[in-house]
Design a protein around this motif. Structure first.
Motif, PDB file in Angstrom:
ATOM      1  N   VAL A  26       0.863  -1.173   0.000  1.00  0.00           N
ATOM      2  CA  VAL A  26       0.000   0.000   0.000  1.00  0.00           C
ATOM      3  C   VAL A  26       0.899   1.222   0.000  1.00  0.00           C
ATOM      4  CG1 VAL A  26      -1.776   1.263   1.276  1.00  0.00           C
ATOM      5  CG2 VAL A  26      -1.822  -1.241   1.213  1.00  0.00           C
ATOM      6  N   ILE A  27       0.614   2.123  -0.927  1.00  0.00           N
ATOM      7  CA  ILE A  27       1.469   3.288  -1.142  1.00  0.00           C
ATOM      8  C   ILE A  27       0.650   4.562  -0.934  1.00  0.00           C
ATOM      9  CG2 ILE A  27       2.924   4.490  -2.813  1.00  0.00           C
ATOM     10  CD1 ILE A  27       3.084   1.786  -4.317  1.00  0.00           C
ATOM     11  N   PRO A  28       1.084   5.448  -0.038  1.00  0.00           N
ATOM     12  CA  PRO A  28       0.356   6.715   0.107  1.00  0.00           C
ATOM     13  C   PRO A  28       0.653   7.636  -1.080  1.00  0.00           C
ATOM     14  CG  PRO A  28       2.278   6.687   1.529  1.00  0.00           C
ATOM     15  CD  PRO A  28       2.211   5.333   0.879  1.00  0.00           C
ATOM     16  N   THR A  29      -0.375   8.320  -1.540  1.00  0.00           N
ATOM     17  CA  THR A  29      -0.195   9.331  -2.580  1.00  0.00           C
ATOM     18  C   THR A  29      -0.614  10.666  -1.992  1.00  0.00           C
ATOM     19  OG1 THR A  29      -2.425   9.220  -3.504  1.00  0.00           O
ATOM     20  CG2 THR A  29      -0.843   7.578  -4.300  1.00  0.00           C
ATOM     21  N   TYR A  33      -4.623   6.274  -0.769  1.00  0.00           N
ATOM     22  CA  TYR A  33      -3.642   5.202  -0.717  1.00  0.00           C
ATOM     23  C   TYR A  33      -3.863   4.303  -1.923  1.00  0.00           C
ATOM     24  CZ  TYR A  33      -2.337   6.452   4.005  1.00  0.00           C
ATOM     25  OH  TYR A  33      -1.871   7.124   5.096  1.00  0.00           O
ATOM     26  N   GLY A  34      -2.782   3.871  -2.549  1.00  0.00           N
ATOM     27  CA  GLY A  34      -2.871   2.955  -3.670  1.00  0.00           C
ATOM     28  C   GLY A  34      -2.437   1.567  -3.256  1.00  0.00           C
ATOM     29  N   VAL A  35      -3.104   0.556  -3.792  1.00  0.00           N
ATOM     30  CA  VAL A  35      -2.712  -0.830  -3.563  1.00  0.00           C
ATOM     31  C   VAL A  35      -1.946  -1.262  -4.806  1.00  0.00           C
ATOM     32  CG1 VAL A  35      -3.503  -3.173  -3.113  1.00  0.00           C
ATOM     33  CG2 VAL A  35      -4.769  -1.238  -2.179  1.00  0.00           C
ATOM     34  N   ALA A  36      -0.716  -1.732  -4.613  1.00  0.00           N
ATOM     35  CA  ALA A  36       0.151  -2.041  -5.743  1.00  0.00           C
ATOM     36  C   ALA A  36       0.559  -3.508  -5.736  1.00  0.00           C
ATOM     37  CB  ALA A  36       1.401  -1.161  -5.707  1.00  0.00           C
ATOM     38  N   CYS A  37       0.774  -4.016  -6.953  1.00  0.00           N
ATOM     39  CA  CYS A  37       1.249  -5.385  -7.128  1.00  0.00           C
ATOM     40  C   CYS A  37       1.981  -5.463  -8.465  1.00  0.00           C
ATOM     41  CB  CYS A  37       0.088  -6.380  -7.098  1.00  0.00           C
ATOM     42  SG  CYS A  37      -0.961  -6.363  -8.561  1.00  0.00           S
ATOM     43  N   ASP A  38       2.494  -6.632  -8.772  1.00  0.00           N
ATOM     44  CA  ASP A  38       3.133  -6.876 -10.068  1.00  0.00           C
ATOM     45  C   ASP A  38       2.026  -7.078 -11.096  1.00  0.00           C
ATOM     46  OD1 ASP A  38       4.410  -7.854 -12.325  1.00  0.00           O
ATOM     47  OD2 ASP A  38       5.602  -9.323 -11.228  1.00  0.00           O
ATOM     48  N   PRO A  39       1.897  -6.181 -12.079  1.00  0.00           N
ATOM     49  CA  PRO A  39       0.806  -6.301 -13.053  1.00  0.00           C
ATOM     50  C   PRO A  39       0.958  -7.501 -13.993  1.00  0.00           C
ATOM     51  CG  PRO A  39       2.284  -4.557 -13.710  1.00  0.00           C
ATOM     52  CD  PRO A  39       2.740  -5.024 -12.347  1.00  0.00           C
ATOM     53  N   ARG A  40       2.085  -8.207 -13.924  1.00  0.00           N
ATOM     54  CA  ARG A  40       2.280  -9.405 -14.750  1.00  0.00           C
ATOM     55  C   ARG A  40       1.873 -10.667 -14.008  1.00  0.00           C
ATOM     56  NH1 ARG A  40       8.319  -7.691 -15.235  1.00  0.00           N
ATOM     57  NH2 ARG A  40       7.706  -7.483 -13.083  1.00  0.00           N
ATOM     58  N   ASN A  41       1.494 -10.539 -12.735  1.00  0.00           N
ATOM     59  CA  ASN A  41       1.176 -11.683 -11.893  1.00  0.00           C
ATOM     60  C   ASN A  41      -0.334 -11.744 -11.664  1.00  0.00           C
ATOM     61  OD1 ASN A  41       0.670 -13.354  -9.622  1.00  0.00           O
ATOM     62  ND2 ASN A  41       2.752 -13.038  -8.878  1.00  0.00           N
ATOM     63  N   ILE A  42      -1.002 -12.685 -12.332  1.00  0.00           N
ATOM     64  CA  ILE A  42      -2.461 -12.765 -12.267  1.00  0.00           C
ATOM     65  C   ILE A  42      -2.957 -13.036 -10.851  1.00  0.00           C
ATOM     66  CG2 ILE A  42      -2.643 -15.200 -12.903  1.00  0.00           C
ATOM     67  CD1 ILE A  42      -4.991 -12.399 -14.052  1.00  0.00           C
ATOM     68  N   ALA A  51      -8.806  -7.687  -2.012  1.00  0.00           N
ATOM     69  CA  ALA A  51      -8.519  -6.747  -0.924  1.00  0.00           C
ATOM     70  C   ALA A  51      -9.407  -5.506  -1.015  1.00  0.00           C
ATOM     71  CB  ALA A  51      -7.047  -6.350  -0.945  1.00  0.00           C
ATOM     72  N   LYS A  52      -9.646  -5.056  -2.238  1.00  0.00           N
ATOM     73  CA  LYS A  52     -10.455  -3.861  -2.426  1.00  0.00           C
ATOM     74  C   LYS A  52     -11.942  -4.175  -2.535  1.00  0.00           C
ATOM     75  CE  LYS A  52      -8.880  -0.514  -4.833  1.00  0.00           C
ATOM     76  NZ  LYS A  52      -8.402   0.443  -5.815  1.00  0.00           N
ATOM     77  N   GLN A  53     -12.288  -5.470  -2.551  1.00  0.00           N
ATOM     78  CA  GLN A  53     -13.664  -5.904  -2.784  1.00  0.00           C
ATOM     79  C   GLN A  53     -14.203  -5.232  -4.040  1.00  0.00           C
ATOM     80  OE1 GLN A  53     -15.833  -5.264   0.861  1.00  0.00           O
ATOM     81  NE2 GLN A  53     -14.596  -6.758   1.959  1.00  0.00           N
ATOM     82  N   ARG A  54     -13.374  -5.254  -5.068  1.00  0.00           N
ATOM     83  CA  ARG A  54     -13.681  -4.572  -6.318  1.00  0.00           C
ATOM     84  C   ARG A  54     -14.320  -5.552  -7.294  1.00  0.00           C
ATOM     85  NH1 ARG A  54     -11.469   0.213  -8.210  1.00  0.00           N
ATOM     86  NH2 ARG A  54     -11.546   0.514 -10.452  1.00  0.00           N
TER      87      ARG A  54
END
Length: 98
Positions: A26-29, A33-42, A51-54
């Protein structure tokens, strides 16, 4: 494991390892706050949705250093965003639906 860390060389190295291992950070802006991960990892992407219940139909943002780096992720911008991005990037660009 969750832990709040001050920004340092050590915490940045730890964040890199977490992302490489398929975890989330989790990165503060300036506004949220942004939740970040490797976009190549499904699996990591699935963790972000959970996590975001999106809902799955709502896309996630991918922040990249250049238009050229999109090719590595096999992403394409739809028309006219591809033309707008070519004109305005690099730099801040947020498409707004009207």
């Amino acid at each position: 494991m969750s832990e709040i860390r001050a920004i340092s060389d050590e915490s940045l190295a730890q964040a890199v390892e977490i992302v490489r291992d398929g975890g989330l950070i989790v990165i503060p802006t300036d506004t949220v706050y942004g939740v970040a991960c490797d976009p190549r990892n499904i699996e990591a992407i699935r963790k972000v949705f959970a996590a975001k219940q999106r809902p799955k139909y709502k896309s996630l943002q991918v922040l990249l250093p250049s238009i050229e780096s999109m090719e590595k992720l096999h992403l394409d911008l739809p028309v006219p965003l591809n033309r707008l991005s070519a004109m305005f990037m690099p730099g801040a660009f947020s498409p707004i639906a009207v």
